[in-house]
Design an enzyme around this catalytic site. Structure first.
Site: not given
Ligand code: 5GP
Length: 111
Positions: A29, A85, A92, A98, A100
């Protein structure tokens, strides 16, 4: 519209990959919430866990198996969290399924 994870899957955006096969990629992440914070991403375009269909269940099972293997590799198998999420209200931000994988410190009840 292509989101960040679809660009990473397509190789259009760099990411620190820790696992990849034909169906799944796992990356670090970019904004880690714990010392170990990996994202396990099925390559199939599925918006979130609520959109999973019966036919996707083997793929989800494989994601869990990848999580177990990564937890072993990163030596957090004695304490980690695997979460997803679903929907903006749940936090999300990227609408491609995805999981975590969080660990490496004492985790709070929900954070
Ligand atoms: P969500 O909020 O959708 O559950 O999780 C998205 C995750 O993707 C977040 O923890 C965020 O830090 C991560 N993320 C967002 N953009 C990027 C990226 O460009 N590269 C990587 N490796 N992680 C990302």
């Amino acid at each position: 519209m292509t989101n960040v994870f679809e660009k990473i899957i397509a190789g259009e955006l760099p990411a620190e990959k820790v696992f990849e096969n034909e169906r799944i990629v796992a990356i670090k992440d970019i904004n880690p919430a714990a010392p170990i914070h990996l994202l396990i991403i099925p390559k199939k375009s599925i918006e979130g866990i609520h959109m999973i269909r019966e036919e996707d269940l083997p793929l989800i099972g494989e994601c869990v198996k990848v999580a177990q293997q990564l937890a072993d590799r990163y030596e957090i198998s004695d304490g980690y969290r695997l979460l997803t999420n679903n929907g903006a209200k749940a936090g999300q931000t990227i609408f491609h399924l995805h999981f975590h994988l969080l660990g490496g410190r004492k985790l709070g009840v929900m954070g």
